[in-house]
Design an enzyme around this catalytic site. Structure first.
Site: not given
Ligand code: CAA
Length: 697
Positions: A129, A106, A109
């Site tokens: 995603e 997002g 996006e």
């Molecule tokens: N929402 C909520 N919390 C999130 C998050 C998200 N999208 N992404 C990461 N977090 C949280 C993690 O759970 C973690 O929380 P805790 O410390 O409480 O455990 C914290 O943020 C740090 O995350 P990481 O340990 O993963 O930190 P990092 O620095 O190693 O990586 C990152 C950072 C690259 C952003 C990684 O967290 C990541 O890949 N996140 C997921 C991203 C993702 O998948 N985004 C797409 C979501 S779906 C979408 O956006 C489409 C839609 O509208 C449906």
């Protein structure tokens, strides 16, 4: 600058530019308040006659990393992300997204719906995603092909990888890459846009560039092979095709509907479970946030064998100098050559430059002496699996190491407490159990002993992450978690052969379930001599049936060592393609005759249940003993260690999906059929079923 706080999005004015700053730690996810705040920021831009443009920038470590995953379990509260995107898209004044860290899902996006995107060098963008079993639902699949072309968009959406912003600029996703102060650069960029007439550029107005439609089918074929069993990558191909044939508004609606359907799919639930579980695994009982990991700048590895070499490469990869200690110069030379070969392979494949290979190799110091390691911060002991040999190494290390240096053992089976007691300072001893090949395998079982210091535990965890591994903390237990559970599956697979199944039937059932390889093909890969040695080490403690179930020894005696000798459970051609070998049927028949077994027809269901539930039952014992802190840690171990399909969420999650009462009923049935000592339901399973709960409550 005047500042007005709008929840997690603050809006300020810098001359005639509105600066919207998203500040929603830790990763600026698009929580409800961010969505509402972004809409209010656009309204502030539109309603301010003097404002000519807007910049969206994020505080903290990253640009918006996507939707707030924690909100997926609850009903979504308006405004939804689609509304934010529509508002950005409809803005009558240009909006500049200023990207640092990662713009994901997002978050990307949002950026794609802006007129312009500038990014800090080193930042990355992606639509990940698919890794959560869903697909972009707010215009990602509609806009990305328009900017980057269908092929590029398809790759990014169906595989979920991230690309650097330099790459993104080349592909047309980002307009400018800057270094230094991003916010200042974004404001300067916006000023330039204003000077050029404040042109609004809507990605949604662009046509989909021409493309070769054959790309879609080629991708579908490649994806079904690479992501066998995963649904979302294939849906991505359909979605992209639809986008290329459908007007923007209609395509956006279809994309949203598809994403919503995927969100409630079992695969998405399982994949989101694993995402959360991997992060939960980093939280260690008794180690609070105030405990800081020690700084690891230099390491030594004792034992230049297969494991030591792979582990050394892991450290060299991240620029940590390694002293590799061996018994002989020949052994060290062969290890150095083997590490060099790993890198030569990468150079050949183009994933590493020759200079980088040289730089890494220069960090390696092979030696037969312990004298030069007085300044290392950590030693990993990876010598042969014999307690007295390891004890000797510990004594030598104690004599030369700094008091605050950590000793980590890579043992797979030995007692961590006994090893810790060997050191004059047990608080510095922990386990770091890598899996072969150590430079490739993601799983790292970190082991805690009773006296391991909390900051040592914090260090092995942080280091695991730094090494690019998925670290999971486990406790004292023979074989720890991964191998202990695996040994039960291996035992059951062997028993199934005695009962009448064939290696190819068992392998077929487990690969159809989703494992990348069946247990017998895996044994052929590992080498029968290795399997036989592992069996010999444990045979005295085995049940009489296991002791006599010596199929592995028979194969070794017949010279069938697996792939390396051209035959094991299967026979292999020059391309290592496996085929059924009637000689194995004869050998199994002879074994059954001698052992008094009559082969019966075994159903696929029985094979699957016996192999999986033997593991689940063992895992329940591991949990009860406290050798794993939580069921989700076991799911992380098995999805990263032995290829349990992530889209099924790991063995514990899977058992809950099947239903523990059903699992217990099957265990009871096999206890009757195979033996109580193998299948008596674990106390934890009995308790949970009696309480009407699952492993996850
Ligand atoms: N929402 C909520 N919390 C999130 C998050 C998200 N999208 N992404 C990461 N977090 C949280 C993690 O759970 C973690 O929380 P805790 O410390 O409480 O455990 C914290 O943020 C740090 O995350 P990481 O340990 O993963 O930190 P990092 O620095 O190693 O990586 C990152 C950072 C690259 C952003 C990684 O967290 C990541 O890949 N996140 C997921 C991203 C993702 O998948 N985004 C797409 C979501 S779906 C979408 O956006 C489409 C839609 O509208 C449906």
């Amino acid at each position: 600058m005047t500042e007005q706080l709008v929840k997690t999005v603050s809006v300020a004015k810098c001359g005639n530019i509105v600066v919207a700053t998203v500040d929603n730690p830790p990763v600026n996810a698009l929580s409800h308040s961010v969505r509402a705040g972004l809409i209010e920021a656009v309204q502030a831009l539109e309603s301010d006659a003097e404002a000519r443009a807007m910049v969206i920038v994020c505080a903290g470590r990253t640009f918006i990393a996507g939707a707030d995953i924690h909100e997926f379990k609850k009903p979504m509260v308006a405004p939804l992300l689609g509304e934010v995107i529509d508002t950005l898209d409809a803005a009558t004044k240009p909006i500049v997204a200023a990207i640092h860290g990662t713009a994901l899902g997002g978050g990307l996006e949002v950026a794609l719906a802006c007129s312009y995107r500038i990014a800090l060098d080193g930042a990355k963008v992606g639509l990940p995603e698919v890794k959560l079993g869903i697909l972009p639902g707010s215009g990602g699949t509609v806009r990305l092909p328009r900017l980057a072309g269908v092929e590029q968009a398809l790759t990014m959406i169906s595989e979920g990888g991230q690309i650097s912003v330099r790459d993104a600029r080349e592909k047309g996703i980002v307009d400018e890459v800057v270094s230094g102060d991003l916010k200042a650069a974004a404001i300067a960029f916006a000023e330039k846009v204003i000077a050029d007439g404040a042109k609004v550029r809507r990605t949604s107005d662009l046509p989909v560039p021409a493309f070769d439609p054959a790309v879609l089918e080629t991708s579908r074929t490649a994806l079904s092979k690479k992501y066998k069993g995963f649904k979302a990558p294939l849906v991505a191909v359909d979605l992209i095709r639809m986008v290329t044939e459908t007007p923007v508004a209609e395509a956006t609606a279809i994309e949203y509907k598809t994403c919503k359907e995927l969100l409630v799919s079992p695969q998405s639930k399982a994949l989101r479970h694993i995402f959360a579980a991997e992060r939960e695994a980093l939280k260690i009982d008794g180690v609070g946030a105030e405990v800081k990991p020690r700084d690891i700048k230099k390491v030594a590895i004792v034992g230049p064998g297969t494991m030591g070499r792979g582990i050394a490469a892991c450290f060299l990869n991240i620029g940590i100098p390694v002293t590799l200690i061996g018994l002989t110069d020949e052994g060290l030379a062969s290890a150095t050559k083997a590490i060099g070969k790993i890198y030569e392979g990468s150079v050949k494949r183009g994933s590493l430059t020759a200079e980088e290979m040289e730089r890494r190799m220069a960090l390696l110091t092979p030696t037969t002496s312990y004298d030069g390691i007085g300044d290392v911060d950590l030693v990993i002991e990876a010598v042969t699996e014999q307690l007295d040999v390891k004890k000797e190494v510990f004594a030598k290390l104690d004599a030369v190491l700094r008091d605050d240096a950590i000793i980590a053992t890579n043992t797979s089976f030995l007692d961590i407490e006994e090893l810790a007691a060997t050191s004059k300072n047990a608080t510095r001893v922990a386990g770091m159990h890598f899996f072969n090949p150590a430079n490739v395998m993601k799983l790292l079982e970190n082991v805690r002993a009773a006296k391991t210091a909390p900051d040592v535990l914090a260090t092995t965890t942080a280091l695991g992450k730094r090494l690019g591994k998925v670290p999971v903390m486990v406790g004292r237990s023979e074989g720890f978690v991964a191998n202990r559970m695996l040994s039960k599956r291996t035992r059951e697979a062997q028993f199934l052969l005695e009962d009448g199944a064939t290696p190819q039937q068992v392998d077929r059932v487990l690969t159809a379930f989703g494992f990348p390889i069946g247990p017998f093909a895996l044994a052929d890969l590992a080498g029968m001599d290795i399997m036989a040695a592992a069996r010999a080490a444990r045979v005295a403690r085995m049940s009489p049936r296991e002791q006599q179930c010596n199929i592995v020894d028979r194969l070794v005696a017949a010279g069938r060592l697996g792939q390396k000798s051209g035959a094991g459970y299967y026979v292999y051609d020059e391309n290592r393609k496996a085929s059924h070998d009637p000689a194995v049927d004869e050998m199994l028949d002879a074994h059954r005759r001698e052992r008094g077994f009559t082969a019966r027809t075994i159903t696929d269901e029985e094979i699957l249940e016996r192999c999986l539930y033997a593991m689940v039952n063992e895992a329940a014992k591991i949990l009860d003993e406290g050798a794993a802190a939580r069921p989700s840690d076991i799911d992380v171990i098995w999805t990263n260690g032995f290829g349990f399909p992530t889209y099924l969420g790991g063995p514990m999650f899977y058992a809950d999906q099947v239903g523990l009462p059903k699992v217990k009923a099957a265990l009871d049935k096999y206890a009757g059929l195979v033996g109580d000592q193998y299948f008596k339901p674990a106390a934890l399973i009995e308790r949970l079923v009696a309480e009407g709960r699952g492993l996850y409550g």
